[in-house]
Design an enzyme around this catalytic site. Structure first.
Site, PDB file in Angstrom:
ATOM      1  N   THR A   1      35.622  33.768  50.584  1.00 27.41           N
ATOM      2  CA  THR A   1      36.240  33.109  49.436  1.00 27.41           C
ATOM      3  C   THR A   1      37.758  33.255  49.069  1.00 27.41           C
ATOM      4  O   THR A   1      38.208  34.570  49.618  1.00 27.41           O
ATOM      5  CB  THR A   1      35.531  33.535  48.016  1.00 27.41           C
ATOM      6  OG1 THR A   1      35.503  34.897  47.814  1.00 27.41           O
ATOM      7  CG2 THR A   1      34.055  32.854  48.033  1.00 27.41           C
ATOM      8  N   ASP A   2      38.433  32.787  48.432  1.00 32.11           N
ATOM      9  CA  ASP A   2      39.914  32.878  47.916  1.00 32.11           C
ATOM     10  C   ASP A   2      40.054  33.404  46.576  1.00 32.11           C
ATOM     11  O   ASP A   2      39.045  33.801  45.828  1.00 32.11           O
ATOM     12  CB  ASP A   2      40.671  31.505  48.359  1.00 32.11           C
ATOM     13  CG  ASP A   2      40.084  30.676  47.475  1.00 32.11           C
ATOM     14  OD1 ASP A   2      39.487  30.961  46.154  1.00 32.11           O
ATOM     15  OD2 ASP A   2      40.617  29.395  47.637  1.00 32.11           O
ATOM     16  N   LYS A   3      41.259  33.692  46.195  1.00 32.94           N
ATOM     17  CA  LYS A   3      41.230  34.391  45.016  1.00 32.94           C
ATOM     18  C   LYS A   3      40.907  33.416  43.766  1.00 32.94           C
ATOM     19  O   LYS A   3      40.455  34.177  42.768  1.00 32.94           O
ATOM     20  CB  LYS A   3      42.993  34.421  44.679  1.00 32.94           C
ATOM     21  CG  LYS A   3      43.403  35.291  43.596  1.00 32.94           C
ATOM     22  CD  LYS A   3      44.930  35.413  43.368  1.00 32.94           C
ATOM     23  CE  LYS A   3      45.154  36.320  42.243  1.00 32.94           C
ATOM     24  NZ  LYS A   3      46.623  36.322  42.061  1.00 32.94           N
TER      25      LYS A   3
ATOM     26  N   GLY B   1      38.062  32.179  43.986  1.00 29.80           N
ATOM     27  CA  GLY B   1      36.588  32.326  44.047  1.00 29.80           C
ATOM     28  C   GLY B   1      35.831  30.906  44.904  1.00 29.80           C
ATOM     29  O   GLY B   1      34.462  31.092  44.923  1.00 29.80           O
ATOM     30  N   PHE B   2      36.646  30.228  45.248  1.00 30.64           N
ATOM     31  CA  PHE B   2      36.065  29.044  45.988  1.00 30.64           C
ATOM     32  C   PHE B   2      35.998  29.489  47.667  1.00 30.64           C
ATOM     33  O   PHE B   2      36.789  30.574  48.111  1.00 30.64           O
ATOM     34  CB  PHE B   2      37.103  27.880  46.107  1.00 30.64           C
ATOM     35  CG  PHE B   2      37.151  27.291  44.824  1.00 30.64           C
ATOM     36  CD1 PHE B   2      36.527  27.632  43.775  1.00 30.64           C
ATOM     37  CD2 PHE B   2      38.346  26.313  44.591  1.00 30.64           C
ATOM     38  CE1 PHE B   2      36.867  26.900  42.478  1.00 30.64           C
ATOM     39  CE2 PHE B   2      38.552  25.543  43.438  1.00 30.64           C
ATOM     40  CZ  PHE B   2      37.650  26.109  42.383  1.00 30.64           C
TER      41      PHE B   2
END
Length: 140
Positions: free
Chosen positions: A16-18, A20-21
């Site tokens: 995930t990225d920052k 949350g995806f």
């Protein structure tokens, strides 16, 4: 007719990225996991293929993002082969999540195309017979 194989996977925190995806680049990793496991399910691993003198470099890839996936989601990587390969093979992918009502949600769809290449000469090959034979019953 076509060949289809489903492989379950759970989204890790590292995916995930920052926001949350699941980061967009990870879908291509999921495609590779799906392709590898689909081939293994057909009865041949990449390692075995390379031992037989064939490698499969990527020549084209595409993804369309429909909905985001999140940490800890349980996903299905659906990998399909719709047509008999010649000098190249196309894999279609569908990354799915089961919704609360039990239906599948399409998160990402895409494809990639790989060529058959001789390990030693690095020259293109026609689809090896051992691959064609695996697929004939599905893609006739």
């Amino acid at each position: 007719m076509s060949y289809s194989f489903d492989y379950p996977i759970r989204v890790g925190y590292v995916d995930t990225d920052k926001m949350g995806f699941v980061h967009n680049s990870n879908y291509f990793v999921y495609f590779e996991i799906g392709r590898t496991e689909a081939m293994r399910n057909l009865g041949i691993s990449y390692k075995e293929m390379e031992n037989k003198g064939v490698m499969m470099p990527l020549v084209e890839q595409y993804a369309k993002y429909h909905k985001p996936a999140f940490y800890d989601d349980r996903l299905t990587i659906r990998t399909k082969i719709e047509q008999m390969p010649k000098a190249k093979i196309r894999f279609d992918y569908f990354i799915l999540r089961e919704s609360d009502d039990g239906k599948e949600e399409m998160l990402c769809s895409g494809y990639n195309i790989l060529a058959f290449v001789d390990v030693l000469t690095k020259k293109p090959l026609k689809c090896p017979d051992f691959v064609s034979k695996m697929l004939e019953k599905f893609c006739g």
